[in-house]
Structures are given as structure tokens and as C-alpha cells.
Design a protein around this motif. Structure first.
Motif, PDB file in Angstrom:
ATOM      1  N   MET A  11       0.832  -1.195   0.000  1.00 40.83           N
ATOM      2  CA  MET A  11       0.000   0.000   0.000  1.00 40.83           C
ATOM      3  C   MET A  11       0.870   1.251   0.000  1.00 40.83           C
ATOM      4  SD  MET A  11      -3.070  -1.045   2.646  1.00 40.83           S
ATOM      5  CE  MET A  11      -4.126   0.314   2.098  1.00 40.83           C
ATOM      6  N   VAL A  12       0.297   2.339  -0.511  1.00 38.77           N
ATOM      7  CA  VAL A  12       0.984   3.625  -0.530  1.00 38.77           C
ATOM      8  C   VAL A  12       0.048   4.676   0.058  1.00 38.77           C
ATOM      9  CG1 VAL A  12       2.358   3.025  -2.550  1.00 38.77           C
ATOM     10  CG2 VAL A  12       0.156   4.169  -2.867  1.00 38.77           C
ATOM     11  N   GLN A  13       0.601   5.811   0.400  1.00 40.61           N
ATOM     12  CA  GLN A  13      -0.202   6.949   0.836  1.00 40.61           C
ATOM     13  C   GLN A  13      -0.180   8.007  -0.255  1.00 40.61           C
ATOM     14  OE1 GLN A  13      -0.193   7.935   5.199  1.00 40.61           O
ATOM     15  NE2 GLN A  13       1.768   6.858   5.154  1.00 40.61           N
ATOM     16  N   ASP A  14      -1.350   8.515  -0.616  1.00 37.47           N
ATOM     17  CA  ASP A  14      -1.469   9.515  -1.672  1.00 37.47           C
ATOM     18  C   ASP A  14      -2.603  10.463  -1.307  1.00 37.47           C
ATOM     19  OD1 ASP A  14      -1.843  11.049  -3.908  1.00 37.47           O
ATOM     20  OD2 ASP A  14      -1.971   9.383  -5.325  1.00 37.47           O
ATOM     21  N   ALA A  15      -2.238  11.557  -0.688  1.00 39.70           N
ATOM     22  CA  ALA A  15      -3.232  12.537  -0.263  1.00 39.70           C
ATOM     23  C   ALA A  15      -3.369  13.679  -1.262  1.00 39.70           C
ATOM     24  CB  ALA A  15      -2.856  13.103   1.106  1.00 39.70           C
ATOM     25  N   ARG A  67      -4.717   5.923  12.902  1.00 37.84           N
ATOM     26  CA  ARG A  67      -5.971   6.560  13.286  1.00 37.84           C
ATOM     27  C   ARG A  67      -6.911   6.402  12.089  1.00 37.84           C
ATOM     28  NH1 ARG A  67      -3.239   6.251  17.007  1.00 37.84           N
ATOM     29  NH2 ARG A  67      -2.745   7.751  18.657  1.00 37.84           N
ATOM     30  N   PRO A  68      -7.665   5.299  12.007  1.00 40.60           N
ATOM     31  CA  PRO A  68      -8.485   5.024  10.818  1.00 40.60           C
ATOM     32  C   PRO A  68      -9.413   6.160  10.402  1.00 40.60           C
ATOM     33  CG  PRO A  68      -8.395   3.094  12.216  1.00 40.60           C
ATOM     34  CD  PRO A  68      -7.754   4.207  12.999  1.00 40.60           C
ATOM     35  N   SER A  69      -9.913   6.913  11.362  1.00 33.34           N
ATOM     36  CA  SER A  69     -10.855   7.992  11.030  1.00 33.34           C
ATOM     37  C   SER A  69     -10.171   9.191  10.382  1.00 33.34           C
ATOM     38  CB  SER A  69     -11.595   8.452  12.286  1.00 33.34           C
ATOM     39  OG  SER A  69     -10.683   8.970  13.238  1.00 33.34           O
ATOM     40  N   ARG A  70      -8.829   9.192  10.367  1.00 30.86           N
ATOM     41  CA  ARG A  70      -8.093  10.311   9.772  1.00 30.86           C
ATOM     42  C   ARG A  70      -7.397   9.921   8.471  1.00 30.86           C
ATOM     43  NH1 ARG A  70      -5.101  12.771  15.210  1.00 30.86           N
ATOM     44  NH2 ARG A  70      -7.003  12.944  16.489  1.00 30.86           N
ATOM     45  N   ALA A  71      -7.739   8.776   7.925  1.00 27.35           N
ATOM     46  CA  ALA A  71      -7.099   8.302   6.693  1.00 27.35           C
ATOM     47  C   ALA A  71      -7.364   9.262   5.545  1.00 27.35           C
ATOM     48  CB  ALA A  71      -7.616   6.917   6.339  1.00 27.35           C
ATOM     49  N   ALA A  72      -6.341   9.461   4.698  1.00 27.35           N
ATOM     50  CA  ALA A  72      -6.452  10.482   3.652  1.00 27.35           C
ATOM     51  C   ALA A  72      -6.259   9.954   2.235  1.00 27.35           C
ATOM     52  CB  ALA A  72      -5.418  11.586   3.918  1.00 27.35           C
ATOM     53  N   THR A  73      -6.069   8.651   2.064  1.00 27.95           N
ATOM     54  CA  THR A  73      -5.848   8.099   0.733  1.00 27.95           C
ATOM     55  C   THR A  73      -7.067   7.315   0.269  1.00 27.95           C
ATOM     56  OG1 THR A  73      -3.481   7.851   1.211  1.00 27.95           O
ATOM     57  CG2 THR A  73      -4.340   6.669  -0.689  1.00 27.95           C
ATOM     58  N   PRO A  74      -7.633   7.634  -0.900  1.00 21.91           N
ATOM     59  CA  PRO A  74      -8.747   6.835  -1.422  1.00 21.91           C
ATOM     60  C   PRO A  74      -8.298   5.396  -1.660  1.00 21.91           C
ATOM     61  CG  PRO A  74      -8.543   8.910  -2.612  1.00 21.91           C
ATOM     62  CD  PRO A  74      -7.307   8.770  -1.780  1.00 21.91           C
ATOM     63  N   PRO A 116     -14.467   2.652  -3.768  1.00 19.03           N
ATOM     64  CA  PRO A 116     -13.173   3.101  -4.303  1.00 19.03           C
ATOM     65  C   PRO A 116     -12.611   4.370  -3.672  1.00 19.03           C
ATOM     66  CG  PRO A 116     -14.587   2.371  -6.084  1.00 19.03           C
ATOM     67  CD  PRO A 116     -15.438   2.385  -4.846  1.00 19.03           C
ATOM     68  N   PHE A 117     -13.477   5.274  -3.219  1.00 17.28           N
ATOM     69  CA  PHE A 117     -12.970   6.553  -2.725  1.00 17.28           C
ATOM     70  C   PHE A 117     -13.140   6.723  -1.225  1.00 17.28           C
ATOM     71  CE2 PHE A 117     -14.223   6.986  -7.184  1.00 17.28           C
ATOM     72  CZ  PHE A 117     -12.952   7.148  -7.721  1.00 17.28           C
ATOM     73  N   ASP A 118     -13.321   5.603  -0.526  1.00 25.02           N
ATOM     74  CA  ASP A 118     -13.267   5.630   0.935  1.00 25.02           C
ATOM     75  C   ASP A 118     -11.821   5.866   1.378  1.00 25.02           C
ATOM     76  OD1 ASP A 118     -15.950   5.074   1.126  1.00 25.02           O
ATOM     77  OD2 ASP A 118     -15.696   2.950   1.597  1.00 25.02           O
ATOM     78  N   GLY A 119     -11.636   6.682   2.391  1.00 23.52           N
ATOM     79  CA  GLY A 119     -10.297   6.943   2.895  1.00 23.52           C
ATOM     80  C   GLY A 119      -9.757   5.787   3.708  1.00 23.52           C
ATOM     81  N   VAL A 120      -8.530   5.363   3.409  1.00 17.57           N
ATOM     82  CA  VAL A 120      -7.916   4.251   4.135  1.00 17.57           C
ATOM     83  C   VAL A 120      -6.490   4.608   4.561  1.00 17.57           C
ATOM     84  CG1 VAL A 120      -9.280   2.532   2.891  1.00 17.57           C
ATOM     85  CG2 VAL A 120      -7.005   3.136   2.050  1.00 17.57           C
TER      86      VAL A 120
END
Length: 249
Positions: A11-15, A67-74, A116-120
Motif C-alpha cells: 500500500m501507498v499513501q497519496d493525499a 488513526r483510521p478515522s483520519r485516513a487520507a488516501t482513497p 473506491p474513494f473511501d479513505g484508508v
């Protein structure tokens, strides 16, 4: 029609590319699993992850910070496996992004079902992980019928492009309640001999999602026209519940 796929381990992070449109439906469950995994001694956590020490330590550190509620990557941009590389969602047009938003769902051992566009957040937790605790004997038991039920609420036609590890978290709960069509991609090394090879199957699944998006497919029958990577629909090997695509090795 909903197309169901597996996640990827990498996985990667892409905000920056796209902002999340929403939080996962089962966010509370993901937060609960975070607490369970975070509370484990490292040795027990390593056994659950069932991977190398380096990967387990990385995952252990991820859960400590998560912090799952603060995830910023779709979700669609967060997974970085072969299937997603061949899907190439970063190159989707707006129309194709709208299509997958409506028709694509990602199964996850940690998040349950993702749009697809849920933040994870980056995580490691395979559906078949041996997570045994007071509340369950496995993730299949933890999720129970909830994944199948949420998909049934959305549609009565499901196209399964997921691996068996993830499909079995849904299939028993939708059987007899929805059309559940599994796509099989097989090599034919010699006439009449058909073999599924992991890497090529993942490639084909990603290409199938792209094919569906590019053609705005609304019904499973439209997917029979899939002709990428050398695959062709094989009517004689297929049924109403299984679409088989073959190619010469």
C-alpha cells in the motif's frame, strides 16, 4: 452490477491525487481491530501477520500510529499490487472514475468492504490471518454475514474478481440471494489443459476492471467481450455462475 475485487498487500499513501469521498462503512469495526492488534505483544502479532520479521515490525509500527478515522488516501489509489497496476486507476477519465465509484467494491480483512474513494490507512491484515480472540476464531467469523449483506443492499448482481481467500467471505452469504458470477482466467499450455497462474490472473483481473470502466458495462454478459492480454471468453467451459477466459500459453 457490482464488481468485487481483492485488496493488495502493498500500500501507498497519496493525499494529493484525489481526496477521499467518505469514510469506510465499517469504520467502527476497523477501529476495533486496530485496538485489538495494537494491544497484542509483538510475538502474538507476528504470528497473526504470518510474514517476515521485517514486514511484521513495519505493520506493528503502523498499527501503533494508525488513526483510521483520519485516513487520507482513497482506497483505489492506496493499493499497489499487480492487479491495481494493470487497472491503472491513476489514468482513469472522470467518466471511468464515476463508473468505478458506482460499480466497484474492494474486500478487506481490515476494512470489510470498501468503496473506491473511501479513505484508508496503510495496514497489513489478510482475510485468512489467524486472528483468534475472545470475540472470534478467525476474521471470517468476525465479519460473518456483514460483508455479503452490505453488498446485497447495493445490488443483486455480483461479479467476483476476488481471490478465493476473499470470495469465501462473501459467497456463502449471498448464495441464493444474488447472481454471483466468478471470472476465471486460465492458460492453455496444451490443447484441453487449463491452468490458472497467479500473476497472470492478477493482471487479467486488473485489466477486466479497466475494460468494464472503459466500456461502462452494466451487465455481466457485457464482460464476455473481454479480449485483453490474449484472453478470450470460452463458452464451452463457462456457465451462468462461472465465466472462463482462456489463452494459449
Amino acid at each position: 452490477m457490482k464488481v468485487v475485487i481483492s485488496p493488495a498487500k502493498n500500500m501507498v499513501q497519496d493525499a494529493d491525487t484525489l481526496p477521499p469521498a467518505a469514510m469506510p462503512v465499517f469504520l467502527e469495526d476497523a477501529e476495533y481491530l486496530t485496538g485489538v492488534l495494537r494491544s497484542m505483544p509483538y510475538e502474538a502479532f507476528h504470528r497473526v501477520m504470518n510474514c517476515s520479521d521485517a514486514l511484521a515490525k513495519r505493520a506493528f509500527e503502523q498499527y501503533a500510529r494508525m488513526r483510521p478515522s483520519r485516513a487520507a488516501t482513497p482506497a483505489l489509489l492506496a493499493y499497489d499490487g499487480i492487479q491495481y497496476k494493470y487497472m491503472t486507476p491513476g489514468l482513469f477519465t472522470q467518466e471511468q472514475l464515476d463508473y468505478v465509484k458506482e460499480h466497484l467494491r474492494i474486500l478487506s480483512g481490515f476494512y470489510g468492504v470498501l468503496r473506491p474513494f473511501d479513505g484508508v490507512s496503510p495496514y497489513r491484515l489478510e482475510m485468512q490471518a489467524k486472528l483468534k480472540a475472545d470475540f472470534c476464531r478467525s476474521l471470517y467469523e468476525f465479519w460473518g454475514d456483514s460483508l455479503g449483506n452490505i453488498l446485497l443492499q447495493e445490488d443483486s448482481v455480483l461479479v467476483n474478481l476476488a481471490s478465493e481467500e476473499y470470495a469465501r467471505a462473501v459467497r456463502p452469504w449471498v448464495k441464493g440471494k444474488a447472481r454471483f458470477i466468478t471470472c476465471v482466467f486460465a492458460e492453455e499450455p496444451e490443447p484441453g489443459v487449463f491452468l490458472e497462474k497467479g500473476v497472470y490472473v492478477k493482471m487479467a483481473r486488473g485489466e477486466m476492471v479497466r475494460f468494464a470502466a472503459e466500456n461502462a458495462a452494466k451487465a455481466p454478459e457485457e464482460l464476455r467481450a473481454f479480449d485483453r492480454l490474449g484472453y478470450r471468453f470460452a463458452p464451452s467451459l463457462s456457465s451462468e455462475e462461472t465465466y472462463v477466459f482462456t489463452r494459449k500459453e
